[in-house]
Design an enzyme around this catalytic site. Structure first.
Site, PDB file in Angstrom:
ATOM      1  N   GLY A  11       0.821  -1.218   0.000  1.00 56.59           N
ATOM      2  CA  GLY A  11       0.000   0.000   0.000  1.00 56.59           C
ATOM      3  C   GLY A  11       0.851   1.263   0.000  1.00 56.59           C
ATOM      4  N   ILE A  13       1.544   3.863   2.298  1.00 52.42           N
ATOM      5  CA  ILE A  13       2.537   4.128   3.359  1.00 52.42           C
ATOM      6  C   ILE A  13       3.419   2.888   3.546  1.00 52.42           C
ATOM      7  CG2 ILE A  13       2.868   4.919   5.743  1.00 52.42           C
ATOM      8  CD1 ILE A  13      -0.034   6.039   5.562  1.00 52.42           C
ATOM      9  N   ASN A  33      -2.863  -8.792   0.959  1.00 55.44           N
ATOM     10  CA  ASN A  33      -3.825  -9.587   0.169  1.00 55.44           C
ATOM     11  C   ASN A  33      -4.237  -8.828  -1.094  1.00 55.44           C
ATOM     12  OD1 ASN A  33      -5.541  -7.645   1.115  1.00 55.44           O
ATOM     13  ND2 ASN A  33      -7.068  -9.050   1.944  1.00 55.44           N
ATOM     14  N   SER A 126      -4.266   6.950  13.693  1.00 59.15           N
ATOM     15  CA  SER A 126      -4.608   8.138  12.916  1.00 59.15           C
ATOM     16  C   SER A 126      -5.019   9.275  13.838  1.00 59.15           C
ATOM     17  CB  SER A 126      -5.773   7.775  12.004  1.00 59.15           C
ATOM     18  OG  SER A 126      -6.380   8.919  11.506  1.00 59.15           O
ATOM     19  N   TYR A 151     -14.689   3.573  10.723  1.00 53.06           N
ATOM     20  CA  TYR A 151     -13.253   3.497  10.452  1.00 53.06           C
ATOM     21  C   TYR A 151     -12.469   4.095  11.618  1.00 53.06           C
ATOM     22  CZ  TYR A 151      -8.755   5.324   9.090  1.00 53.06           C
ATOM     23  OH  TYR A 151      -7.431   5.660   9.108  1.00 53.06           O
ATOM     24  N   LYS A 155      -9.732   2.435  14.703  1.00 48.90           N
ATOM     25  CA  LYS A 155      -8.397   2.892  15.118  1.00 48.90           C
ATOM     26  C   LYS A 155      -8.358   3.061  16.639  1.00 48.90           C
ATOM     27  CE  LYS A 155      -6.348   2.863  11.182  1.00 48.90           C
ATOM     28  NZ  LYS A 155      -5.399   1.793  10.901  1.00 48.90           N
ATOM     29  N   ASN A 199     -10.773   9.777  -2.555  1.00 52.00           N
ATOM     30  CA  ASN A 199     -11.455  10.537  -1.500  1.00 52.00           C
ATOM     31  C   ASN A 199     -10.578  11.675  -1.015  1.00 52.00           C
ATOM     32  OD1 ASN A 199     -13.812   8.890  -1.128  1.00 52.00           O
ATOM     33  ND2 ASN A 199     -12.455   7.337  -0.256  1.00 52.00           N
ATOM     34  N   LEU A 201      -7.599  14.659  -0.819  1.00 51.46           N
ATOM     35  CA  LEU A 201      -7.355  15.884  -1.586  1.00 51.46           C
ATOM     36  C   LEU A 201      -6.255  15.728  -2.645  1.00 51.46           C
ATOM     37  CD1 LEU A 201      -7.772  18.923  -2.020  1.00 51.46           C
ATOM     38  CD2 LEU A 201      -6.263  19.343  -0.068  1.00 51.46           C
ATOM     39  N   ARG A 294     -17.881  19.129   3.340  1.00 47.07           N
ATOM     40  CA  ARG A 294     -18.051  17.679   3.380  1.00 47.07           C
ATOM     41  C   ARG A 294     -18.461  17.290   4.801  1.00 47.07           C
ATOM     42  NH1 ARG A 294     -12.980  13.957   1.648  1.00 47.07           N
ATOM     43  NH2 ARG A 294     -12.117  14.836   3.554  1.00 47.07           N
TER      44      ARG A 294
HETATM   45  N1  UDP Z   1     -10.823  18.200   0.375  1.00 49.76           N
HETATM   46  C1  UDP Z   1     -11.349  19.007  -0.635  1.00 49.76           C
HETATM   47  N2  UDP Z   1     -11.651  18.428  -1.832  1.00 49.76           N
HETATM   48  C2  UDP Z   1     -11.456  17.109  -2.091  1.00 49.76           C
HETATM   49  C3  UDP Z   1     -10.928  16.297  -1.068  1.00 49.76           C
HETATM   50  C4  UDP Z   1     -10.631  16.869   0.150  1.00 49.76           C
HETATM   51  O1  UDP Z   1     -11.525  20.198  -0.446  1.00 49.76           O
HETATM   52  O2  UDP Z   1     -11.780  16.645  -3.213  1.00 49.76           O
HETATM   53  C5  UDP Z   1     -10.464  18.798   1.659  1.00 49.76           C
HETATM   54  C6  UDP Z   1     -11.176  18.203   2.856  1.00 49.76           C
HETATM   55  O3  UDP Z   1     -12.387  18.881   3.079  1.00 49.76           O
HETATM   56  C7  UDP Z   1     -10.158  18.435   3.971  1.00 49.76           C
HETATM   57  C8  UDP Z   1      -8.820  18.370   3.270  1.00 49.76           C
HETATM   58  O4  UDP Z   1      -9.096  18.533   1.875  1.00 49.76           O
HETATM   59  O5  UDP Z   1     -10.305  19.737   4.480  1.00 49.76           O
HETATM   60  C9  UDP Z   1      -8.105  17.053   3.470  1.00 49.76           C
HETATM   61  O6  UDP Z   1      -8.996  16.016   3.143  1.00 49.76           O
HETATM   62  P1  UDP Z   1      -8.517  14.532   2.951  1.00 49.76           P
HETATM   63  O7  UDP Z   1      -9.716  13.718   2.543  1.00 49.76           O
HETATM   64  O8  UDP Z   1      -7.331  14.482   2.042  1.00 49.76           O
HETATM   65  O9  UDP Z   1      -7.999  14.099   4.392  1.00 49.76           O
HETATM   66  P2  UDP Z   1      -8.759  14.106   5.827  1.00 49.76           P
HETATM   67  O10 UDP Z   1      -8.181  15.260   6.585  1.00 49.76           O
HETATM   68  O11 UDP Z   1     -10.224  14.208   5.590  1.00 49.76           O
HETATM   69  O12 UDP Z   1      -8.347  12.807   6.423  1.00 49.76           O
END
Ligand code: UDP
Length: 338
Positions: A11, A13, A33, A126, A151, A155, A199, A201, A294
């Site tokens: 994976g 990391i 796996n 996390s 999830y 953790k 999912n 950023l 979100r």
């Molecule tokens: N984010 C965004 N657009 C995307 C995906 C994420 O603006 O398409 C924002 C999200 O709202 C958060 C930051 O980017 O503020 C980091 O999100 P990510 O899902 O990467 O990590 P998280 O902190 O949620 O584990």
């Protein structure tokens, strides 16, 4: 050479940690796996490291498979346990999949560690265990809050299982609470491989930059932060990988120890800062728009990583800009070679 089992070693990391283990003189053995990873990553690793890597296609929830491996392998120095499901949204829709996979695999490993007298465990936790924190900067003493998703709850429960097992004398453990891992190996040979629509950023953003997706949606611009977008602690995956090696070395010097460490840079950056930095370091203009918040997103969180610095002698060395450059190199590699 000391054999270190890396579950989930194919994976994101995990693969970077395999590289740092080899660099530090360990012999990593991957158990995976391939449910959320690509077997081609192994070849990439072997090319990068110029050596063969031992890999076993094993599902850690299958106790018998795992037991057979422990028996045949023998003389295991430690385990770094990454293998887990990690999609927050999916965990809300299918909680049992998450509880079953993430908890049973950990319990199987601990049971076999005990039976085979393998002591050292490094676990990937996390910053999600801090939930909606009372302060923007969190230390390991900041309270863990009720998990926002199954999830996150796996953790939190995993941390408890490890702490209780260590109190019972079954193992020594370093629990690493990751902040936001981004980037890729600077060689451009390994990196993140999200299945389907990303999912997170940075993988989403690099796919937009590569023309695979139309537009990046920034989730909300009216948070209570200086520019209105969320703040996170983005850590280069190579720095994060190195933290696992330091944690293992700390366990070697401290038999019986069990402790928790924040692994972040200690700096917060907003989504807009990250997007602007990506455009600047890679000289790319990104198609982007502002969208709805979100659900479940915390407005701002970043690490106090003083404890990891003091005890593990670890500190992040690479910048967010380095990570964004490397993430783009990897995306370009994927476009041309995958
Ligand atoms: N984010 C965004 N657009 C995307 C995906 C994420 O603006 O398409 C924002 C999200 O709202 C958060 C930051 O980017 O503020 C980091 O999100 P990510 O899902 O990467 O990590 P998280 O902190 O949620 O584990």
């Amino acid at each position: 050479m000391k054999k270190v089992i890396v579950t989930g070693g194919a994976g994101f990391i995990g693969s970077h940690t395999v590289v740092e283990l080899v660099n530090a003189g360990y012999e990593p053995i991957i158990l995976d796996n391939f449910s959320n990873s690509d077997e081609r990553i192994i070849k990439q690793l072997e090319q990068l490291l110029d050596q063969e890597i031992e890999v076993h296609n094993i599902d850690c929830t299958k106790e018998q498979q795992l037991a057979r491996f422990f028996l045949l392998e023998g003389n295991i120095h430690g385990i770094i346990h990454f293998a887990a499901h990690k999609a927050v949204g999916e965990s809300v829709k299918d909680p049992l999949k998450y509880y079953r996979n993430n908890l049973i695999s950990l319990m199987n490993l601990i049971k076999l560690m005990k039976e085979s007298e393998v002591k050292n465990l490094v676990f990937s936790s996390s910053c999600t265990v801090y939930g909606e924190p009372d302060t923007t900067v969190v230390t390991e003493k900041s309270p863990r809050k009720e998990a926002a998703s199954p999830y996150g709850n796996t953790k939190r429960i995993s941390e408890d299982i490890i702490i209780d097992s260590s109190i019972a004398g079954d193992l020594s453990a370093a629990v690493l609470r990751y902040f936001n891992p981004i980037g890729a190996h600077p060689s451009g040979l390994i990196g993140e491989l999200p299945l389907g629509v990303p999912n997170n950023l940075v993988p989403y953003l690099t796919q937009v930059a590569a023309g695979q997706r139309e537009c990046l949606t920034i989730f909300g611009d009216d948070y209570d932060t200086p520019d209105g977008t969320c703040i996170r602690d983005y850590i280069h995956v190579v720095d994060l990988a190195k933290a696992h090696v330091n944690a293992l070395q700390w366990l070697e010097k401290n038999p019986g120890a069990c402790d928790t460490f924040n692994i972040g840079t200690g700096n917060g950056h907003s989504v807009l800062e990250l997007v602007n930095s990506f455009e600047k370091v890679n000289d790319i203009s990104l198609n982007r728009t502002i969208g709805e918040k979100r659900p479940g997103d915390v407005s701002a969180i970043y690490a106090d990583s003083e404890k990891a610095e003091q005890i593990l002698n670890w500190q992040a060395e690479l910048s967010m800009a380095d990570a964004l450059k490397d993430a783009w190199t990897w995306q370009t590699y994927l476009k041309n070679n995958w």
